[in-house]
Write an enzyme that holds these catalytic residues in place. Structure first.
Site, short mmCIF file in Angstrom:
data_model
loop_
_atom_site.label_atom_id
_atom_site.label_comp_id
_atom_site.label_asym_id
_atom_site.label_seq_id
_atom_site.Cartn_x
_atom_site.Cartn_y
_atom_site.Cartn_z
N THR A 175 0.82 -1.22 0.00
CA THR A 175 0.00 0.00 0.00
C THR A 175 0.85 1.27 0.00
O THR A 175 0.34 2.37 -0.19
CB THR A 175 -0.93 0.02 1.23
OG1 THR A 175 -0.14 -0.18 2.40
CG2 THR A 175 -1.98 -1.07 1.15
N HIS A 196 7.72 -0.59 6.35
CA HIS A 196 7.97 0.17 7.57
C HIS A 196 8.25 -0.80 8.71
O HIS A 196 8.29 -2.02 8.51
CB HIS A 196 6.78 1.10 7.88
CG HIS A 196 5.46 0.40 7.99
ND1 HIS A 196 5.15 -0.49 9.00
CD2 HIS A 196 4.36 0.45 7.20
CE1 HIS A 196 3.94 -0.95 8.85
NE2 HIS A 196 3.42 -0.41 7.74
N HIS A 249 6.28 -4.04 9.32
CA HIS A 249 6.62 -5.21 8.49
C HIS A 249 7.89 -5.91 9.01
O HIS A 249 8.10 -7.09 8.76
CB HIS A 249 6.91 -4.78 7.04
CG HIS A 249 5.75 -4.13 6.36
ND1 HIS A 249 5.79 -2.83 5.90
CD2 HIS A 249 4.53 -4.59 6.04
CE1 HIS A 249 4.64 -2.52 5.33
NE2 HIS A 249 3.86 -3.57 5.41
N LYS A 279 -8.39 -0.54 10.76
CA LYS A 279 -8.62 0.75 10.10
C LYS A 279 -9.98 1.31 10.49
O LYS A 279 -10.99 0.60 10.45
CB LYS A 279 -8.55 0.60 8.57
CG LYS A 279 -7.18 0.19 8.06
CD LYS A 279 -6.18 1.31 8.25
CE LYS A 279 -4.76 0.85 7.97
NZ LYS A 279 -3.77 1.85 8.32
N ARG A 293 -9.61 2.18 3.23
CA ARG A 293 -8.34 2.62 2.64
C ARG A 293 -8.61 3.29 1.30
O ARG A 293 -9.51 2.88 0.57
CB ARG A 293 -7.42 1.41 2.40
CG ARG A 293 -6.91 0.74 3.65
CD ARG A 293 -6.10 -0.49 3.28
NE ARG A 293 -5.71 -1.28 4.43
CZ ARG A 293 -4.53 -1.19 5.05
NH1 ARG A 293 -3.65 -0.32 4.62
NH2 ARG A 293 -4.25 -1.96 6.08
N GLN A 321 -8.04 -13.38 1.06
CA GLN A 321 -6.84 -13.84 1.78
C GLN A 321 -6.94 -15.33 2.07
O GLN A 321 -5.94 -16.06 1.99
CB GLN A 321 -6.65 -13.05 3.08
CG GLN A 321 -5.35 -13.44 3.81
CD GLN A 321 -5.01 -12.52 4.95
OE1 GLN A 321 -5.31 -11.34 4.93
NE2 GLN A 321 -4.35 -13.05 5.97
N ASP A 351 -3.02 -9.03 14.31
CA ASP A 351 -4.26 -8.47 13.77
C ASP A 351 -4.81 -9.29 12.60
O ASP A 351 -5.92 -9.04 12.13
CB ASP A 351 -4.05 -7.00 13.34
CG ASP A 351 -2.91 -6.82 12.35
OD1 ASP A 351 -2.16 -7.79 12.11
OD2 ASP A 351 -2.77 -5.71 11.82
N LYS A 386 1.31 1.37 20.11
CA LYS A 386 1.94 0.86 18.90
C LYS A 386 3.22 1.64 18.59
O LYS A 386 3.22 2.87 18.62
CB LYS A 386 0.96 0.98 17.73
CG LYS A 386 1.25 0.02 16.59
CD LYS A 386 0.09 -0.01 15.62
CE LYS A 386 0.35 -0.97 14.48
NZ LYS A 386 -0.77 -1.03 13.55
N LYS A 411 5.99 5.12 15.07
CA LYS A 411 5.60 6.46 14.62
C LYS A 411 6.66 7.47 15.06
O LYS A 411 7.14 7.45 16.19
CB LYS A 411 4.26 6.87 15.24
CG LYS A 411 3.07 6.16 14.60
CD LYS A 411 2.79 6.69 13.20
CE LYS A 411 1.58 6.01 12.59
NZ LYS A 411 1.40 6.36 11.19
N THR A 412 7.05 8.35 14.13
CA THR A 412 7.97 9.43 14.44
C THR A 412 7.24 10.75 14.21
O THR A 412 6.09 10.77 13.76
CB THR A 412 9.20 9.38 13.52
OG1 THR A 412 8.80 9.73 12.18
CG2 THR A 412 9.83 8.00 13.49
#
Length: 410
Positions: A43, A48, A51, A85, A89, A174, A195, A230, A233-234
């Site tokens: 996506t 990131h 993964h 989500k 998306r 899936q 998840d 989680k 994140k920056t």
């Protein structure tokens, strides 16, 4: 090759969240070399840190002699996974998905050995985009209970805001992937983040109903802090593995700055250091834990960006913390005309992205958290001009205790 059962390794390091048949899986991984798969929906144009956990698990498995299949979701990405989500998306084109998938391949090759039959990479666009809808409903849809699907967390959390029928199909797709890989490559196990539990169960059930065969699933810990937040994140967004998005130095600093309560657990989760060595660091307290943080930052940066970049990031961090300067410090360039005219310090810091807003900048200064060229800034109306750029047109800004930025006048 390590003779230890890889299941025990994954468990001891805290990587396993859930398994469908724990005893059977452990026995299977100890006596056979299996083929398993993990899916990645492209996506974005880079992997990131979320993964990264999957890549770590895949590497542990491959090191133990098992064969990974990386499934790129060229087809599933066109639908979008509703899991986790709040909203649907955004839809992206096939061309963008292909570009992203190509980037994923390059990044994954740093972790996984794709030589010969050691690992395989496939794309579910190759079969999902060719499916006949009526045939798919009759062949696959007939095996899924809508009542049961609605009990899964991934759907329940979306029902209030609205769940599109497009996304409702994701679990079927899936599950079909697992069935297809089972038929074509002998895959008997699917791995994924915690998840993905309900999607994995869907695939196992489909294989059982269509083939009468037993398949297995295992999910892994999501990367969170000790408080359950989680990670990844920056201030600039996600912690990407692409050095163009997040520099090796910034990447290193992210891990160097983790909380004391998280460092030992993270050493077990995201490095391959022996548990005996990590146990020695568990004895550290207070400032001593900084050694463990430096080790964590170095090891993870080495895996993602290579040993040379890890050393450069480590050297840069050491130079900065010892009061010196370093070429590898993250930097932003500003136009010389802006500095010549003079600019308010808060406006400048917002412009270079060191603070998200002037309000935060004011709080930072009021709390004595902003330093320019080793001098505290105590006045929010300070004007930054040429007097701050004596050293080769550079100015060093320090935010808080650990965030450094070199601003270059050009």
């Amino acid at each position: 090759m390590n003779n230890k059962n890889v299941f025990d390794t994954l468990k001891e390091r805290g990587l396993i969240a859930q398994t469908t048949h724990e005893d059977e899986i452990r026995e299977l991984l100890g006596k056979e070399k299996i083929t398993f798969y993990i899916g990645f929906d492209p996506t974005a144009d880079s992997l990131h840190i979320g993964h990264f956990m999957q890549l770590i698990v895949m590497k542990h498995m491959q090191n133990a002699g098992h064969r990974p299949i990386v499934l790129l979701g060229g087809g599933t990405t066109m639908v979008g996974d509703p899991t986790g989500k709040a909203d649907m998306r955004p839809m992206i084109t096939q061309e963008v998905i292909q570009h992203n998938a190509d980037n994923f391949k390059k990044q994954m090759s740093k972790f996984i050995n794709f030589d010969g039959e050691n690992a395989i990479m496939v794309n579910n666009a190759d079969w999902l985009l060719k499916l006949n809808y009526i045939d798919f409903l009759r062949d696959v849809g007939v095996h899924f209970s809508v009542n049961r699907m609605l009990t899964f967390e991934c759907f329940k959390t979306r029902l209030e805001k609205g769940l599109s029928f497009l996304e409702f199909n994701y679990m079927l797709m899936q599950s079909y992937d697992f069935y297809k890989l089972h038929k074509d490559y002998g895959v008997i196990m699917e791995f994924g983040g915690d998840d993905q539990w309900s999607n994995i169960l869907g695939g196992i059930e489909l294989i059982r109903r269509k083939d009468g065969k037993q398949a297995y699933g295992m999910t892994f810990t999501l990367l969170t802090t000790s408080e359950g937040k989680k990670m990844g994140k920056t201030e600039k967004g996600a912690l990407w593995l692409d050095p163009e998005k997040v520099s090796p130095y910034e990447f290193y600093q992210y891990w160097r700055n983790v909380d004391d309560a998280d460092v030992i657990r993270l050493l077990k989760l995201v490095t391959f250091l022996p548990l005996e060595e990590i146990a020695e660091y568990e004895k550290c307290e207070g400032a001593e834990l900084n050694k463990a943080k430096c080790l964590l930052a170095y090891e993870v940066t080495k895996m993602v960006h290579g040993e040379e970049e890890a050393k450069k990031a480590n050297d840069a961090a050491m130079a900065i913390f010892s009061g010196g300067n370093a070429a590898d410090m993250p930097s932003e360039t500003v136009d010389a005309s802006i500095i010549n005219a003079g600019i308010n310090v808060l406006d400048l810091l917002v412009q270079v992205g060191l603070i998200p807003s002037k309000a935060e900048g004011r709080r930072l200064i009021q709390q004595n958290g902003l330093t320019v060229n080793n001098e505290k800034i105590s006045d929010v109306s300070t004007i930054i001009d040429n007097t701050y750029f004596e050293n080769e047109n550079e100015m060093i800004v320090k935010k808080g205790k650990k965030k450094f930025l070199k601003i270059v006048k050009a």
